[in-house]
Design an enzyme around this catalytic site. Structure first.
Site, mmCIF file in Angstrom:
data_model
loop_
_atom_site.group_PDB
_atom_site.id
_atom_site.type_symbol
_atom_site.label_atom_id
_atom_site.label_comp_id
_atom_site.label_asym_id
_atom_site.label_seq_id
_atom_site.Cartn_x
_atom_site.Cartn_y
_atom_site.Cartn_z
ATOM 1 N N SER A 1 -11.448 -2.595 7.448
ATOM 2 C CA SER A 1 -12.841 -2.572 6.978
ATOM 3 C C SER A 1 -13.818 -2.711 8.141
ATOM 4 O O SER A 1 -13.537 -3.411 9.123
ATOM 5 C CB SER A 1 -13.086 -3.703 5.969
ATOM 6 O OG SER A 1 -12.643 -3.308 4.679
ATOM 7 N N GLY B 1 -6.313 -3.965 7.507
ATOM 8 C CA GLY B 1 -7.437 -4.748 8.033
ATOM 9 C C GLY B 1 -8.473 -3.864 8.702
ATOM 10 O O GLY B 1 -9.035 -4.213 9.737
ATOM 11 N N ASP C 1 0.652 -2.851 -2.479
ATOM 12 C CA ASP C 1 0.217 -3.280 -1.145
ATOM 13 C C ASP C 1 0.801 -4.668 -0.864
ATOM 14 O O ASP C 1 0.703 -5.567 -1.706
ATOM 15 C CB ASP C 1 -1.320 -3.319 -1.151
ATOM 16 C CG ASP C 1 -1.926 -3.522 0.225
ATOM 17 O OD1 ASP C 1 -1.271 -3.168 1.229
ATOM 18 O OD2 ASP C 1 -3.067 -4.016 0.281
ATOM 19 N N GLU D 1 6.300 -2.854 7.476
ATOM 20 C CA GLU D 1 5.410 -3.393 8.526
ATOM 21 C C GLU D 1 6.221 -4.069 9.616
ATOM 22 O O GLU D 1 7.140 -4.837 9.340
ATOM 23 C CB GLU D 1 4.401 -4.383 7.918
ATOM 24 C CG GLU D 1 3.454 -4.974 8.972
ATOM 25 C CD GLU D 1 2.230 -5.674 8.383
ATOM 26 O OE1 GLU D 1 1.790 -5.301 7.277
ATOM 27 O OE2 GLU D 1 1.723 -6.596 9.045
ATOM 28 N N ASP E 1 6.508 -5.914 2.764
ATOM 29 C CA ASP E 1 5.938 -6.568 3.940
ATOM 30 C C ASP E 1 6.903 -7.642 4.433
ATOM 31 O O ASP E 1 6.860 -8.792 4.009
ATOM 32 C CB ASP E 1 4.576 -7.170 3.582
ATOM 33 C CG ASP E 1 3.912 -7.799 4.785
ATOM 34 O OD1 ASP E 1 4.558 -7.881 5.847
ATOM 35 O OD2 ASP E 1 2.737 -8.193 4.666
HETATM 36 P P1 13P Z 1 -9.626 -5.295 4.976
HETATM 37 O O1 13P Z 1 -9.638 -6.748 4.678
HETATM 38 O O2 13P Z 1 -10.069 -5.038 6.389
HETATM 39 O O3 13P Z 1 -10.374 -4.473 4.005
HETATM 40 O O4 13P Z 1 -8.078 -4.811 4.920
HETATM 41 C C1 13P Z 1 -7.469 -4.561 3.696
HETATM 42 C C2 13P Z 1 -6.008 -4.380 3.804
HETATM 43 O O5 13P Z 1 -5.420 -4.252 4.864
HETATM 44 C C3 13P Z 1 -5.257 -4.341 2.544
HETATM 45 O O6 13P Z 1 -3.900 -4.227 2.739
HETATM 46 O O1 G3H Z 2 -4.085 -7.388 1.974
HETATM 47 C C1 G3H Z 2 -5.014 -7.075 1.272
HETATM 48 C C2 G3H Z 2 -6.084 -7.888 0.830
HETATM 49 O O2 G3H Z 2 -7.309 -7.690 1.402
HETATM 50 C C3 G3H Z 2 -5.796 -9.222 0.293
HETATM 51 O O3 G3H Z 2 -5.804 -8.958 -1.045
HETATM 52 O O4 G3H Z 2 -6.551 -11.053 -2.160
HETATM 53 O O5 G3H Z 2 -5.547 -9.150 -3.419
HETATM 54 O O6 G3H Z 2 -4.109 -10.547 -1.930
HETATM 55 P P1 G3H Z 2 -5.478 -10.022 -2.202
HETATM 56 ZN ZN ZN Z 3 -3.156 -5.231 4.416
#
Ligand code: 13P
Ligand code: G3H
Ligand code: ZN
Length: 305
Positions: A211, A209, A81, A133, A103
């Site tokens: 959540s 993002g 990720d 992205e 990214d």
């Molecule tokens: P949240 O912070 O909304 O859970 O998003 C997580 C995310 O996008 C990880 O790549």
């Molecule tokens: O992008 C995703 C996350 O919510 C941030 O995660 O703290 O492991 O970098 P991280």
């Molecule tokens: Zn993310």
């Protein structure tokens, strides 16, 4: 079984559901996702960020996730990720990740294309899927129209971007942001923009993002001492609408973190004599598992494995 994101996401986009990508950085979170997926008969993406790799170590995290996927009856992928550069991606591909995100959203359009294409050229011959992205994830409240246009994904360049890069999935910026404080006022995503993008591109689209920051978790955390005033996420009905407009992968980290820490707080407060980590982290794992199962039902991936 261990599969790629492409294996999971192409059917999801075609059939109108989404697969959750759950961020992990410890054993309990991996177990929570794997057990939830098995019980829900749902596919799942286990997502690892560069900072999770820094925390847990690449050999540990990749082997734990691969063990979970390979010993499971449902399909799961091991996904990088927010891969930040070519070196990180290369290391993860070598470690057996089945999917990587590069990214380049902070780069200029041509630079993002060049970096993404370089990653695709490395990953595809090895059967690894690539997510890219376009547009930047940032809070868009109180921003001017011009500022929003500069941040959110431009539907006019999205098609060119995926065609020239060969990416398998595209993360779009439509008003979400990472973390527990997404909106000060009412949650508002740019659904018109998402509709236009999905009309242009038939690849699986990705919502970062995403959540929801459920009130019940915030209340439980607050009851046991957390200070999370003003935390606000994406309402579930807006998540469902995003799926109907082409979102096939939904990233969840914050809701798991909240469930984990709220439960650890609860156990420590209610059982002050307890010091066996399993008795503290076990309930935290169960709480995350319930969150993951709820997401799978919401996203429509339950029963799809
Ligand atoms: P949240 O912070 O909304 O859970 O998003 C997580 C995310 O996008 C990880 O790549
Ligand atoms: O992008 C995703 C996350 O919510 C941030 O995660 O703290 O492991 O970098 P991280
Ligand atoms: Zn993310």
């Amino acid at each position: 079984m261990l599969v790629t994101n492409k294996d999971l996401l192409v059917p999801a986009r075609r059939k109108g559901y989404a697969v959750g990508a759950f961020n992990v950085n410890n054993l309990e979170t991996v177990l929570a996702v794997a057990e939830a997926a098995t019980e829900e008969k749902s596919p799942a993406i286990i997502a690892v960020t560069p900072s999770a790799i820094k925390y847990a170590g690449l050999p540990y995290v990749s082997k734990i996730v691969k063990t979970a996927a390979e010993s499971s009856s449902v399909p799961m992928s091991l996904h990088l990720d927010h891969g930040e550069d070519f070196e990180t991606v290369s290391k993860c591909v070598a470690a057996g990740f089945t999917s990587v995100m590069i990214d380049g959203s902070h780069l200029k359009f041509e630079e993002n294309i060049a970096l993404t294409k370089k990653v695709v050229d490395l990953a595809h011959p090895k059967g690894v899927s690539v997510e890219a992205e376009l547009g930047r994830l940032a809070g868009i409240e109180e921003k001017t129209v011009e500022e929003k246009e500069a941040i959110l994904t431009d539907p006019n360049s999205a098609k060119e971007f995926v065609t020239r890069t060969g990416a398998d999935a595209l993360a779009v910026a439509v008003g979400t942001s990472h973390g527990a404080y997404k909106f000060k006022g009412e949650a508002k995503l740019d659904f018109e923009r998402l509709k236009t993008i999905s009309g242009e591109i038939d690849l699986p689209l990705v919502l970062h993002g995403a959540s929801s920051v459920p009130a019940w978790i915030i209340e439980k955390a607050a009851k046991y001492g957390a200070e999370l005033g003003g935390a606000r996420g994406i309402p579930e009905d807006q998540v469902i609408r995003a799926i109907s407009l082409g979102i096939a992968k939904i990233n969840i980290d914050t809701d798991l973190r909240l469930a984990f820490t709220a439960t650890v707080r609860e156990v420590l407060a209610n059982q002050p004599k307890e010091f066996d980590p399993r008795k503290i982290l076990g309930p935290a794992k169960e709480a995350m598992k319930e969150v993951v199962k709820g997401k799978m039902r919401l996203f429509g991936s339950s029963g799809k494995a």
